[in-house]
Write a protein that holds these residues in place. Structure first.
Motif, PDB file in Angstrom:
ATOM      1  N   ASP A  11     -12.515  -0.985   8.995  1.00 35.25           N
ATOM      2  CA  ASP A  11     -14.025  -1.468   8.116  1.00 35.25           C
ATOM      3  C   ASP A  11     -13.480   0.064   7.059  1.00 35.25           C
ATOM      4  N   LYS A  12     -12.840   1.054   7.812  1.00 35.61           N
ATOM      5  CA  LYS A  12     -12.758   2.586   7.095  1.00 35.61           C
ATOM      6  C   LYS A  12     -11.292   2.287   6.418  1.00 35.61           C
ATOM      7  N   LYS A  13     -11.433   1.685   6.318  1.00 31.88           N
ATOM      8  CA  LYS A  13      -9.673   1.716   5.520  1.00 31.88           C
ATOM      9  C   LYS A  13      -8.795   2.541   6.982  1.00 31.88           C
ATOM     10  N   GLU A  14      -8.859   2.565   7.458  1.00 31.80           N
ATOM     11  CA  GLU A  14      -8.254   3.498   8.393  1.00 31.80           C
ATOM     12  C   GLU A  14      -6.835   2.793   9.268  1.00 31.80           C
ATOM     13  N   ALA A  15      -5.694   3.259   8.909  1.00 27.71           N
ATOM     14  CA  ALA A  15      -4.361   1.825   9.578  1.00 27.71           C
ATOM     15  C   ALA A  15      -3.933   2.746  11.012  1.00 27.71           C
ATOM     16  N   TYR A  16      -3.614   1.989  11.608  1.00 30.03           N
ATOM     17  CA  TYR A  16      -2.634   2.068  13.051  1.00 30.03           C
ATOM     18  C   TYR A  16      -1.242   1.012  12.836  1.00 30.03           C
ATOM     19  N   LEU A  17      -0.114   1.698  12.331  1.00 26.11           N
ATOM     20  CA  LEU A  17       0.978   1.809  12.887  1.00 26.11           C
ATOM     21  C   LEU A  17       1.690   1.600  14.338  1.00 26.11           C
ATOM     22  N   PHE A  18       1.677   0.662  14.766  1.00 21.98           N
ATOM     23  CA  PHE A  18       2.369   0.088  15.914  1.00 21.98           C
ATOM     24  C   PHE A  18       3.634  -0.131  16.037  1.00 21.98           C
ATOM     25  N   ASP A  19       4.151   0.648  16.575  1.00 22.03           N
ATOM     26  CA  ASP A  19       5.979   1.043  16.190  1.00 22.03           C
ATOM     27  C   ASP A  19       7.149   0.615  14.763  1.00 22.03           C
ATOM     28  N   CYS A  20       7.726   1.353  15.127  1.00 23.77           N
ATOM     29  CA  CYS A  20       8.185   1.860  13.532  1.00 23.77           C
ATOM     30  C   CYS A  20       9.332   0.898  13.408  1.00 23.77           C
ATOM     31  N   GLY A  21      10.071  -0.362  14.292  1.00 21.86           N
ATOM     32  CA  GLY A  21      11.909  -0.189  13.913  1.00 21.86           C
ATOM     33  C   GLY A  21      12.259   1.319  12.919  1.00 21.86           C
ATOM     34  N   GLY A  22      13.312  -0.184  12.025  1.00 19.18           N
ATOM     35  CA  GLY A  22      13.700   1.419  11.464  1.00 19.18           C
ATOM     36  C   GLY A  22      13.548   1.699  10.144  1.00 19.18           C
ATOM     37  N   GLU A  23      14.680   2.173   8.671  1.00 15.31           N
ATOM     38  CA  GLU A  23      13.704   2.697   8.159  1.00 15.31           C
ATOM     39  C   GLU A  23      13.416   2.157   6.419  1.00 15.31           C
ATOM     40  N   ASN A  24      14.010   1.321   6.914  1.00 10.56           N
ATOM     41  CA  ASN A  24      13.362   0.346   5.212  1.00 10.56           C
ATOM     42  C   ASN A  24      12.109   0.430   5.693  1.00 10.56           C
ATOM     43  N   ILE A  25      10.944   0.941   4.944  1.00  8.23           N
ATOM     44  CA  ILE A  25       9.927   0.969   4.705  1.00  8.23           C
ATOM     45  C   ILE A  25       8.940   0.912   3.684  1.00  8.23           C
ATOM     46  N   ASP A  26      10.089   0.429   2.778  1.00  2.46           N
ATOM     47  CA  ASP A  26       9.422   0.116   1.527  1.00  2.46           C
ATOM     48  C   ASP A  26       8.363  -0.985   1.612  1.00  2.46           C
ATOM     49  N   ARG A  27       8.256  -2.403   2.195  1.00  3.36           N
ATOM     50  CA  ARG A  27       7.101  -2.875   2.493  1.00  3.36           C
ATOM     51  C   ARG A  27       5.292  -2.910   2.716  1.00  3.36           C
ATOM     52  N   LEU A  28       6.214  -1.949   3.830  1.00  3.47           N
ATOM     53  CA  LEU A  28       4.847  -1.316   4.495  1.00  3.47           C
ATOM     54  C   LEU A  28       4.445  -0.047   3.783  1.00  3.47           C
ATOM     55  N   THR A  29       5.042   0.509   3.076  1.00  5.07           N
ATOM     56  CA  THR A  29       4.332   1.822   2.265  1.00  5.07           C
ATOM     57  C   THR A  29       3.622   1.405   0.749  1.00  5.07           C
ATOM     58  N   THR A  30       4.341  -0.227   0.433  1.00  3.52           N
ATOM     59  CA  THR A  30       3.257  -1.257  -0.605  1.00  3.52           C
ATOM     60  C   THR A  30       2.378  -2.014   0.189  1.00  3.52           C
ATOM     61  N   PHE A  31       2.186  -1.929   0.768  1.00  4.12           N
ATOM     62  CA  PHE A  31       1.361  -2.501   1.404  1.00  4.12           C
ATOM     63  C   PHE A  31       0.179  -1.768   1.668  1.00  4.12           C
ATOM     64  N   ILE A  32      -0.046  -1.007   1.909  1.00  2.00           N
ATOM     65  CA  ILE A  32      -0.495  -0.029   2.314  1.00  2.00           C
ATOM     66  C   ILE A  32      -1.095   0.643   0.644  1.00  2.00           C
ATOM     67  N   LYS A  33      -0.334   1.848  -0.038  1.00  2.00           N
ATOM     68  CA  LYS A  33      -0.677   1.855  -1.330  1.00  2.00           C
ATOM     69  C   LYS A  33      -1.303   0.107  -2.435  1.00  2.00           C
ATOM     70  N   THR A  34      -1.123  -0.925  -2.035  1.00  2.00           N
ATOM     71  CA  THR A  34      -1.995  -1.979  -2.928  1.00  2.00           C
ATOM     72  C   THR A  34      -3.051  -2.433  -2.609  1.00  2.00           C
ATOM     73  N   ASN A  35      -3.579  -1.945  -0.758  1.00  2.00           N
ATOM     74  CA  ASN A  35      -4.840  -2.391  -0.605  1.00  2.00           C
ATOM     75  C   ASN A  35      -5.557  -1.126   0.127  1.00  2.00           C
ATOM     76  N   GLY A  36      -4.922   0.155  -0.123  1.00  2.00           N
ATOM     77  CA  GLY A  36      -5.775   1.254  -0.679  1.00  2.00           C
ATOM     78  C   GLY A  36      -6.218   1.941   0.576  1.00  2.00           C
ATOM     79  N   LEU A  37      -5.785   1.387   1.920  1.00  2.00           N
ATOM     80  CA  LEU A  37      -5.430   1.932   3.073  1.00  2.00           C
ATOM     81  C   LEU A  37      -4.713   3.526   3.295  1.00  2.00           C
ATOM     82  N   THR A  38      -5.368   3.824   4.649  1.00  2.00           N
ATOM     83  CA  THR A  38      -4.811   5.441   4.732  1.00  2.00           C
ATOM     84  C   THR A  38      -4.276   4.739   5.704  1.00  2.00           C
ATOM     85  N   LEU A  39      -3.229   5.443   6.180  1.00  2.00           N
ATOM     86  CA  LEU A  39      -2.700   5.601   7.237  1.00  2.00           C
ATOM     87  C   LEU A  39      -2.683   6.841   8.375  1.00  2.00           C
TER      88      LEU A  39
END
Length: 186
Positions: A11-39
């Motif tokens: 609820d505090k918009k604190e995000a958890y990323l489980f595993d990270c796969g490869g280096e293509n993180i564009d969709r992830l960073t866009t989602f985090i920014k769009t939804n106002g999350l803090t990784l």
């Protein structure tokens, strides 16, 4: 890298990323920014390359995020095939990372971990438990005996817990308990 990575948040918009796969993180960073999350947390289920290859890039983008890996897996972060150039925390059975409890689930690797959030009834199982299957145990540090004990341990969780693995579709503990029982594994 054909690996499932999961982003969960509270609820505090604190995000958890489980595993990270490869280096293509564009969709992830866009989602985090769009939804106002803090990784806040980057949590690794185990140290195989398909689960950690993008770690340096993620940490470069989110240097304030804390990295967690099983103590037995830490050597994967400084191996000859991959070198992580940041700090990390090691975890063991019973430790808590935010709302998630660490469960030791060796077998796929000696230090494989699963992460359980009782409140949300979510299990992140990495490569231990897949939908109607389970992880390989013919790799360095793996063990079939340990894997089947770990699967049995996970099947003690409530049957309505939703399971999310490293390489398959969503499942439930109830479905996997039934599958493993039919296979004579538990």
């Amino acid at each position: 890298m054909m690996t499932n990575c999961y982003l969960a948040w509270n609820d505090k918009k604190e995000a958890y990323l489980f595993d990270c796969g490869g280096e293509n993180i564009d969709r992830l960073t866009t989602f985090i920014k769009t939804n106002g999350l803090t990784l806040k947390y980057i949590i690794l289920t185990h140290g195989h390359g398909d689960h950690i290859a993008g770690l340096n890039k993620i940490v470069e983008e989110y240097p304030e995020a804390e990295v967690y890996i099983g103590k037995e897996e830490a050597a994967f972060l400084t191996g000859r095939n991959f070198v992580y150039n940041g700090t990390y925390n090691v975890v063991k059975e019973g430790d808590k990372i935010g709302e998630f409890v660490v469960i030791d689930t060796p077998g796929h690797t000696i230090g494989s971990k699963s992460f359980y959030c009782p409140e949300a009834k979510i299990l992140i199982s990495g490569d231990t438990m897949f939908r109607r299957s389970y992880g390989r145990y013919d790799l360095p540090t793996s063990s079939g005996d340990m894997l089947f004990k770990s699967l049995k341990k996970l099947c003690e969780l409530p049957e309505d817990v939703r399971g999310y693995s490293g390489h398959s579709d969503e499942t439930t503990i109830g479905e996997e308990k039934q599958f493993l029982s039919m296979q004579g594994l538990i």
